[in-house]
Design a protein around this motif. Structure first.
Motif, PDB file in Angstrom:
ATOM      1  N   ARG A   1     -17.316  -2.816  13.804  1.00  0.00           N
ATOM      2  CA  ARG A   1     -16.019  -3.060  13.131  1.00  0.00           C
ATOM      3  C   ARG A   1     -15.915  -4.753  13.497  1.00  0.00           C
ATOM      4  NH1 ARG A   1     -12.250  -5.020  11.973  1.00  0.00           N
ATOM      5  NH2 ARG A   1     -10.304  -3.955  11.582  1.00  0.00           N
TER       6      ARG A   1
ATOM      7  N   CYS B   1     -21.848  -0.546   5.602  1.00  0.00           N
ATOM      8  CA  CYS B   1     -20.616  -0.988   4.941  1.00  0.00           C
ATOM      9  C   CYS B   1     -20.529  -2.638   5.433  1.00  0.00           C
ATOM     10  CB  CYS B   1     -19.347  -0.317   5.558  1.00  0.00           C
ATOM     11  SG  CYS B   1     -18.881   1.392   4.941  1.00  0.00           S
TER      12      CYS B   1
ATOM     13  N   TRP C   1     -13.115  -1.663   8.167  1.00  0.00           N
ATOM     14  CA  TRP C   1     -13.705   0.016   8.366  1.00  0.00           C
ATOM     15  C   TRP C   1     -14.138   0.428   7.178  1.00  0.00           C
ATOM     16  CZ3 TRP C   1     -14.674   1.768  12.836  1.00  0.00           C
ATOM     17  CH2 TRP C   1     -13.988   1.447  14.052  1.00  0.00           C
ATOM     18  N   LEU C   2     -15.056   0.922   7.229  1.00  0.00           N
ATOM     19  CA  LEU C   2     -15.832   1.868   6.265  1.00  0.00           C
ATOM     20  C   LEU C   2     -15.516   1.683   4.561  1.00  0.00           C
ATOM     21  CD1 LEU C   2     -14.957   5.181   8.161  1.00  0.00           C
ATOM     22  CD2 LEU C   2     -17.080   3.965   8.205  1.00  0.00           C
TER      23      LEU C   2
ATOM     24  N   GLN D   1     -20.764   2.760   9.077  1.00  0.00           N
ATOM     25  CA  GLN D   1     -20.053   1.407   9.433  1.00  0.00           C
ATOM     26  C   GLN D   1     -21.031   0.036   9.176  1.00  0.00           C
ATOM     27  OE1 GLN D   1     -16.975   0.652   9.367  1.00  0.00           O
ATOM     28  NE2 GLN D   1     -16.871  -1.313  10.318  1.00  0.00           N
TER      29      GLN D   1
END
Length: 214
Positions: free
Chosen positions: A93, A147, A98-99, A144
């Motif tokens: 993060r 991502c 986020w995502l 994550q």
């Protein structure tokens, strides 16, 4: 890297041979500790990221010990690794949003649901909810990482993404072998995937150009 590989090899040999079990007890935690030492020595300009990865590795070390103790310490090991994945999730993060994009979340969601559906009839009642929580955290961590790779496709993000994928594979094999179906040479495949995951995530601690998230 060579010391980590040799230590991992001794741990795997010990896991596969009852007569050499002492090797597993000695070298399993040592291997994870060597990965942590590698991270500690790595130059980095994202110190929050390195601290989170180190915390994940030390919690994994605790999980290693729980899972190889005599008796049933599986729930304690599961809890330790759950906290480790939350540390890795925190680290990832720090490198991005986020995502986002959503497709890695969907992909890992499908994988997690498939594995859970297969395991569900075989899980002890008292472990059903803890396993669901663990699988969600594991899949979220891996998603994550993927991502972040899509947001900033550099070498560090690629290593973390590969590490997350190896963790999902290793833990899926471990759970299937433990609860549903014996897998030939399971400890070999599980441990190879596990230490590949830890090394890849550890190696993702490196100087990066974009430090705006840390």
């Amino acid at each position: 890297m060579s010391a980590i590989a040799v230590s991992a090899a001794f741990a795997i040999v010990g896991a596969e041979s009852d007569g050499l079990r002492v090797l597993h007890y000695l070298f399993k935690p040592l291997t994870t500790l060597l990965v942590a030492a590698m991270v500690w020595r790595t130059a980095a300009n994202e110190h929050g990221y390195r601290r989170a990865v180190l915390a994940g590795l030390l919690l994994s070390l605790l999980g290693d010990v729980f899972l190889m103790l005599p008796g049933d310490w599986f729930a304690f090991g599961l809890g330790s690794f759950l906290l480790a994945h939350l540390c890795y999730l925190r680290a990832f993060r720090l490198r991005g949003e986020w995502l986002r994009p959503i497709w890695p979340v969907l992909a890992y969601g499908v994988i997690a649901a498939t594995v859970l559906a297969y395991l569900w009839p075989h899980l002890p009642v008292e472990l059903k909810i803890p396993v669901v929580v663990y699988v969600v955290a594991l899949a979220g961590m891996a998603a994550q990482a993927a991502c972040i790779w899509r947001q900033r496709p550099d070498g560090a993000a690629l290593l973390a993404t590969a590490g997350g994928a190896c963790f999902v594979l290793s833990d899926a094999l471990l759970a299937i072998d433990r609860f549903a179906m014996a897998i030939p040479l399971a400890s070999v495949w599980v441990l190879l995937g596990y230490w590949a995951a830890q090394w890849l995530i550890g190696a993702s601690v490196m100087p990066v150009t974009d430090t705006s998230r840390n």
